[in-house]
Design a protein around this motif. Sequence first.
Motif, short mmCIF file in Angstrom:
data_model
loop_
_atom_site.label_atom_id
_atom_site.label_comp_id
_atom_site.label_asym_id
_atom_site.label_seq_id
_atom_site.Cartn_x
_atom_site.Cartn_y
_atom_site.Cartn_z
N LEU B 2 50.27 39.67 47.32
CA LEU B 2 50.49 39.33 45.75
C LEU B 2 51.17 40.61 45.33
CD1 LEU B 2 47.47 37.10 44.48
CD2 LEU B 2 49.69 36.41 45.15
N THR B 3 52.16 40.45 44.65
CA THR B 3 52.54 41.69 43.77
C THR B 3 51.57 42.04 42.67
OG1 THR B 3 53.49 40.35 42.01
CG2 THR B 3 55.01 40.82 43.96
N GLY B 6 51.51 39.27 40.04
CA GLY B 6 50.81 38.25 40.79
C GLY B 6 49.31 38.27 40.84
N ALA B 7 49.06 39.37 41.34
CA ALA B 7 47.64 39.67 41.08
C ALA B 7 46.81 39.43 39.94
CB ALA B 7 47.32 41.04 42.01
N ARG B 10 46.72 35.77 39.16
CA ARG B 10 45.64 35.48 39.73
C ARG B 10 44.36 35.63 39.13
NH1 ARG B 10 42.23 35.54 43.78
NH2 ARG B 10 41.85 34.16 45.43
N TYR B 48 49.30 29.80 42.77
CA TYR B 48 48.12 30.70 43.42
C TYR B 48 46.94 30.10 44.31
CZ TYR B 48 50.44 34.25 40.87
OH TYR B 48 51.62 35.37 40.39
#
Lengths: 196, 196
Positions: B2-3, B6-7, B10, B48
């Motif tokens: 994940l970027t 993104g992380a 999530r 996700y």
Amino acid sequence: MLTAKGAATRDRIVTAAAAEIRERGVTAVRLDDIGRRSRTGKSQLFHYFPDGKEQLLLAVAEREAERVLEDQEPQLGQLTSWEAWHEWRDVVVEKYRRQGVNCPLGVLITEIGRHTPAAQAVTGRLLEQWQQRIAAGIADMKAAGEIRAEVDPARASAALIAAIQGGVAILLSSGSSTHLEYALDQCLDYLGANAS
Amino acid sequence: MLTAKGAATRDRIVTAAAAEIRERGVTAVRLDDIGRRSRTGKSQLFHYFPDGKEQLLLAVAEREAERVLEDQEPQLGQLTSWEAWHEWRDVVVEKYRRQGVNCPLGVLITEIGRHTPAAQAVTGRLLEQWQQRIAAGIADMKAAGEIRAEVDPARASAALIAAIQGGVAILLSSGSSTHLEYALDQCLDYLGANAS
């Protein structure tokens, strides 16, 4: 109160239900099969268990709880020498190792509902009786001078019960008896240390 | 992979799911509510967690497992004096006493399925990390001459983990922390006896 014959019939039903549940699992078990196995009809089943399956499951849970203690006898009832304590330790480990990840009582308690008063009464009574027998063994060993005076049977028996419950819980999830064995061994080491 | 963004998303979803589950219970929780709380849409949720609720529950279980250890810090990570050990003992008792009969991780594990490999991996990893920190504390105390040489950190830490698990299991069913306290105290007595 049940007559002797009534008690025998009820007992046959509970035995049949326990066997069916052990073989087929608690969710798959059917009253028809229990009736067939115990040679009792529907009307008899409902005479002894008017509330149906839930009530019967509870009776089976009580039976399985008794069995937990029976499986530890005669050792648990006569913890009067270190030899007996170590034999009992081996019996407990062997019982749960054989049982593996399938705990008949645990399955029933989960099905009845872990937080229901009925389920809690069954597990509470089991742990209490179990702990009482261990406490009696500790008291006997103290009287014989094999366990030092400052060990409190109530506290030490509670610690032993917790050790067994934790060891078994880990065995149920991991399949390994290592924690159960180390926990029991340490409790026995503790009891046996520096006897007078 | 994940970027960072993104992380973070999530993470926000898992945090929201954990909060919803703690408030409403695992069976009542709905993806819609988690989406609203985390300010993410359905498509993001499924990006996700493509396998849906099951996969999300597992991520929440992992989060709750981390929290079990975090709740014991900083004491658990620096068991280098008897004072620290007794503080840690009190933190553990207080944590589980406050939690009472509701174990967030236990509820999730039951929902995911106690015997599924995924659930077992979460509990297995938690117990392993927990035990490692305790074993490190025992090794430190041995090095400082505070615990006698014949105590094996691997065995004694396993016994301590079993004692805690058993004490907590009994607390979850009885509401009483007595077994947990006696079991912890006895383990600490054992460790502290006859130090060189």
